[in-house]
Scaffold this active site. Structure first.
Site, PDB file in Angstrom:
ATOM      1  N   LYS A 203       0.829  -1.218   0.000  1.00 21.64           N
ATOM      2  CA  LYS A 203       0.000   0.000   0.000  1.00 21.64           C
ATOM      3  C   LYS A 203       0.857   1.259   0.000  1.00 21.64           C
ATOM      4  O   LYS A 203       1.999   1.265   0.468  1.00 21.64           O
ATOM      5  CB  LYS A 203      -0.994  -0.057   1.152  1.00 21.64           C
ATOM      6  N   ARG A 239      -3.104 -10.195   4.700  1.00 15.65           N
ATOM      7  CA  ARG A 239      -3.502 -10.241   3.281  1.00 15.65           C
ATOM      8  C   ARG A 239      -2.351  -9.675   2.459  1.00 15.65           C
ATOM      9  O   ARG A 239      -2.054  -8.483   2.558  1.00 15.65           O
ATOM     10  CB  ARG A 239      -4.784  -9.413   3.108  1.00 15.65           C
TER      11      ARG A 239
HETATM   12  N1  HH2 Z   1      -7.302  -4.119   0.479  1.00 14.58           N
HETATM   13  C1  HH2 Z   1      -7.614  -4.119  -0.832  1.00 14.58           C
HETATM   14  C2  HH2 Z   1      -8.684  -4.891  -1.309  1.00 14.58           C
HETATM   15  N2  HH2 Z   1      -9.399  -5.683  -0.477  1.00 14.58           N
HETATM   16  N3  HH2 Z   1      -9.798  -6.515   1.696  1.00 14.58           N
HETATM   17  C3  HH2 Z   1      -9.499  -6.520   2.994  1.00 14.58           C
HETATM   18  N4  HH2 Z   1     -10.205  -7.289   3.840  1.00 14.58           N
HETATM   19  N5  HH2 Z   1      -8.482  -5.762   3.519  1.00 14.58           N
HETATM   20  C4  HH2 Z   1      -7.720  -4.949   2.739  1.00 14.58           C
HETATM   21  O1  HH2 Z   1      -6.807  -4.263   3.268  1.00 14.58           O
HETATM   22  C5  HH2 Z   1      -8.008  -4.899   1.333  1.00 14.58           C
HETATM   23  C6  HH2 Z   1      -9.081  -5.705   0.844  1.00 14.58           C
HETATM   24  C7  HH2 Z   1      -6.834  -3.283  -1.776  1.00 14.58           C
HETATM   25  O2  HH2 Z   1      -5.731  -3.972  -2.262  1.00 14.58           O
HETATM   26  P1  HH2 Z   1      -5.702  -4.749  -3.658  1.00 14.58           P
HETATM   27  O3  HH2 Z   1      -6.706  -5.844  -3.684  1.00 14.58           O
HETATM   28  O4  HH2 Z   1      -4.309  -5.175  -3.920  1.00 14.58           O
HETATM   29  O5  HH2 Z   1      -6.022  -3.634  -4.733  1.00 14.58           O
HETATM   30  P2  HH2 Z   1      -7.317  -3.218  -5.549  1.00 14.58           P
HETATM   31  O6  HH2 Z   1      -8.406  -2.877  -4.582  1.00 14.58           O
HETATM   32  O7  HH2 Z   1      -6.846  -2.022  -6.346  1.00 14.58           O
HETATM   33  O8  HH2 Z   1      -7.715  -4.371  -6.423  1.00 14.58           O
END
Ligand code: HH2
Length: 258
Positions: A203, A239
């Site tokens: 992040k 995660r």
């Molecule tokens: N962060 C993201 C997405 N889903 N779910 C939970 N429970 N906790 C988190 O911190 C979280 C999440 C964002 O990260 P990422 O999936 O890599 O990116 P994007 O939302 O751009 O697909």
């Protein structure tokens, strides 16, 4: 928890796993590297994103879930009842809802009618606007109160409390300082009595901490450092995008802790 985003626009792995065969291979690799579960998402929630409709989300994730069914434990990163319903039919074990059951009024019933686990995450505002000057009186107190209220809502809707984990929502309507404050005082969230999931991986706060005010991502090394700190403070589900590095670091941290 490994992360596989079947999206063109996720903030750190957008496009990498858009082809179902690539996403399936990534999820299998993460499981082989030691992920206990792999979180599959078909919609980016990065700051500024608008989201996609259920048809598009299903089109992205269903072939991946079909390809993994029975092989790899999977969680579905969705806020939509229709997507969760189909994913549960295809054998997913957990629904990961970044809106904590506030996005789709039908999602609570879908989860209650299954034996799935559920993750409830804190988010201030919505992805399109959440990073516009986030302000809190006391971020940890407010996040804890929110998660406690959403847990009560889930239980009221018929979801067994033992199946719910809670997540402070790193980067969702929070400054760099808010995000690190939440990890420093994670004991105030573990006090809610449910497992805590932390998603600090890659992040932008990590890149900003290291001196780039315009960072949109953070390095693997910084991600691992934040994950180990969160683990030491009581987080039980991390995660992460870089599974091997996290499993190695967390194994060493676990051996070194009392
Ligand atoms: N962060 C993201 C997405 N889903 N779910 C939970 N429970 N906790 C988190 O911190 C979280 C999440 C964002 O990260 P990422 O999936 O890599 O990116 P994007 O939302 O751009 O697909």
């Amino acid at each position: 928890m490994g992360v596989v985003n079947v999206t063109p626009d996720s903030f750190s792995d957008g496009g990498v796993n858009l082809d179902p065969a690539d996403a399936i291979a990534s999820a299998r690799r993460m499981a082989a590297e030691g992920a206990a579960i792999v979180d599959i998402g078909g919609e980016s929630t990065r700051p500024g994103s608008d989201g996609v409709d259920a048809d598009e989300e299903l089109r992205r994730v269903v072939p991946v879930l079909e390809g993994l069914a029975g092989d790899v434990p999977v969680s579905i990163d969705t806020s939509k009842a229709e997507v969760a319903r189909r994913a549960l039919e295809l054998g997913v074990e957990m629904v990961n809802d970044v809106t904590a059951l506030r996005g789709d009024p039908d999602l609570a019933g879908v989860v209650a009618g299954s034996d799935a686990f559920l993750c409830l995450m804190h988010m201030r505002g919505e992805p399109r606007t959440m990073q516009a000057e986030p302000r809190y009186g006391d971020v940890v107190v407010e996040v804890a109160a929110f998660l406690e209220e959403r847990l009560a809502f889930a239980v009221e809707a018929g979801i067994a409390e033992e199946r719910v984990c809670l997540d402070p929502g790193i980067g969702f309507g929070k400054t760099v300082e808010h995000n690190f404050e939440l990890i420093r005082r994670l004991d105030e969230l573990t006090a809610l009595g449910r497992p805590i999931l932390v998603g600090f991986s890659r992040k932008s706060s990590l890149g900003k901490l290291l001196g780039d005010p315009d960072a949109t991502t953070g390095s693997t090394a910084a991600s691992v450092g934040a994950a180990v700190a969160a683990y030491e403070r009581g987080a039980t589900i991390l995660r992460v995008h870089d599974v091997r590095e996290h499993v190695e670091a967390l194994t060493a941290a676990a051996a070194a802790l009392p």
